[in-house]
Design an enzyme around this catalytic site. Sequence first.
Site, short mmCIF file in Angstrom:
data_model
loop_
_atom_site.label_atom_id
_atom_site.label_comp_id
_atom_site.label_asym_id
_atom_site.label_seq_id
_atom_site.Cartn_x
_atom_site.Cartn_y
_atom_site.Cartn_z
N ASP A 96 -25.17 -19.12 -46.93
CA ASP A 96 -24.02 -19.99 -47.22
C ASP A 96 -24.53 -21.06 -48.17
OD1 ASP A 96 -21.70 -21.86 -46.87
OD2 ASP A 96 -21.20 -20.49 -45.24
N ASP B 159 -25.45 -19.60 -53.54
CA ASP B 159 -24.10 -19.84 -54.05
C ASP B 159 -23.60 -18.52 -54.63
OD1 ASP B 159 -21.90 -20.57 -55.74
OD2 ASP B 159 -22.65 -22.64 -55.70
N GLY C 255 -18.04 -14.77 -47.22
CA GLY C 255 -18.13 -16.00 -48.00
C GLY C 255 -16.97 -16.18 -48.96
N TYR D 299 -4.97 -17.14 -53.45
CA TYR D 299 -5.98 -16.68 -52.49
C TYR D 299 -5.74 -15.21 -52.12
CZ TYR D 299 -7.82 -16.09 -47.72
OH TYR D 299 -8.42 -15.61 -46.59
N LYS E 99 -8.03 -11.66 -52.71
CA LYS E 99 -8.42 -10.66 -51.70
C LYS E 99 -8.05 -9.25 -52.17
CE LYS E 99 -10.43 -13.35 -48.78
NZ LYS E 99 -11.88 -13.20 -48.55
C1 15L Z 1 -6.60 -16.52 -43.57
O1 15L Z 1 -6.79 -15.68 -44.43
C2 15L Z 1 -7.49 -17.68 -43.44
O2 15L Z 1 -8.80 -17.40 -43.85
C3 15L Z 1 -7.50 -18.25 -42.05
O3 15L Z 1 -8.06 -19.53 -42.12
C4 15L Z 1 -6.10 -18.32 -41.41
O4 15L Z 1 -5.38 -19.30 -42.06
C5 15L Z 1 -5.44 -16.97 -41.51
O5 15L Z 1 -5.47 -16.47 -42.80
C6 15L Z 1 -3.99 -16.96 -41.00
O6 15L Z 1 -3.08 -16.62 -41.74
O7 15L Z 1 -3.81 -17.27 -39.84
#
Ligand code: 15L
Length: 263
Positions: free
Chosen positions: A32, A49, A70, A134, A138
Site C-alpha cells: 500500500d 504506489d 488497491g 469510479y 472498474k
Molecule cells: C464500493 O465499491 C466501495 O468500495 C465501498 O466502499 C462501498 O461504498 C460499496 O461500494 C457499496 O456500494 O456499498
Amino acid sequence: MPKTILITGAAGGVAGYLRRELGTAYRLVLSDVRPVDALRAHETFRAADLTDMDALRALLPGVDAVVHLGGQSVEGSWNAVLDRNIVGAYNLFESARQEGVSRVVFASSCHAVGFYRLDETIEADAYFKPDSRYGVSKVFGEALGALYADKYGFDVLAIRIGNVAERPVDRRRLTSWLSPRDLAQLVRIGIETPALGYQVVFGMSRNTGSCWVNSTAYRLGYAPQDDAMDHADRIDASPPDPDDPAQVYQGGPFVLAETGGDP
Ligand code: 15L
C-alpha cells in the site's frame, strides 16, 4: 510450501477482513502507499504506489498470485480515478506480465453495473452500466483482466464486490452484502481454481431476494455461508422512494455522487 500472495491496497478495510479470514493459509506480501499495522509472522509489508511500475515490478518476484484491492474505492476526482484505477490497474497487470505472474484476483465493484435498477435481476454477464467515474474505472479493470487472460494466458477472477462488512447496514446492502468469510472463499477460488481463464462473479453472500444472480460463482464451487436476510430485522423496511435515484438504482448514492469540483 504455502503460496505467496501479493495483496495491494493492504491498508484498506477489505484487506483487513481478508487477512483475518485467510489466516495463515498463504504467505502474504502486503502493499500500500500507507503503512499496514499488526504484521504477523507470515506477512511482510512493502510500500508501493500503483503509478510506479518499477516499484510494482519489484514486489512480484516469488509471488504466485495477486489480489488487487488497491486504488480509489469510491467516486472521486477524475485525476484520482485516472491515476489510481486506470493507470494503476494497467501497471498492475503489465508488471505482473513482465515478472511472469499470471494470476490476478481483481477487486471490481458492483458500481460497474450500478445503473441497473434494484427491481431488475441481473447476472454477472449483464452489460456494463457504470454509475460513476469510479464505476467506469472498474469496467476498465475488468476489460484489462479479459485482455490479459485472452492474450497472455492469465487466470483472472474479477469479483464485483458489493459491500464487505460484518453485517448489512441498509436495504441496498441486503442485495450486495458480502461477509468477510464469504469474501475469503471467493478470493481462494480466484487463487486456487485451475485453468480459470477470465471469470466475473458478484462479490455477495447467499443473499435471499438479491437482484444479483451469481451462477458463475456457484459453477466455480462457491458455497457462501452467510445470508443478508438473516440480519433483515435490523434494517429499515420502509419502501423505497421512487423519486430518489439513490433508492431506485443498484449503485445507491453513487448514481448521484459528483467529483466535488476537482478536475
Ligand atoms: C464500493 O465499491 C466501495 O468500495 C465501498 O466502499 C462501498 O461504498 C460499496 O461500494 C457499496 O456500494 O456499498
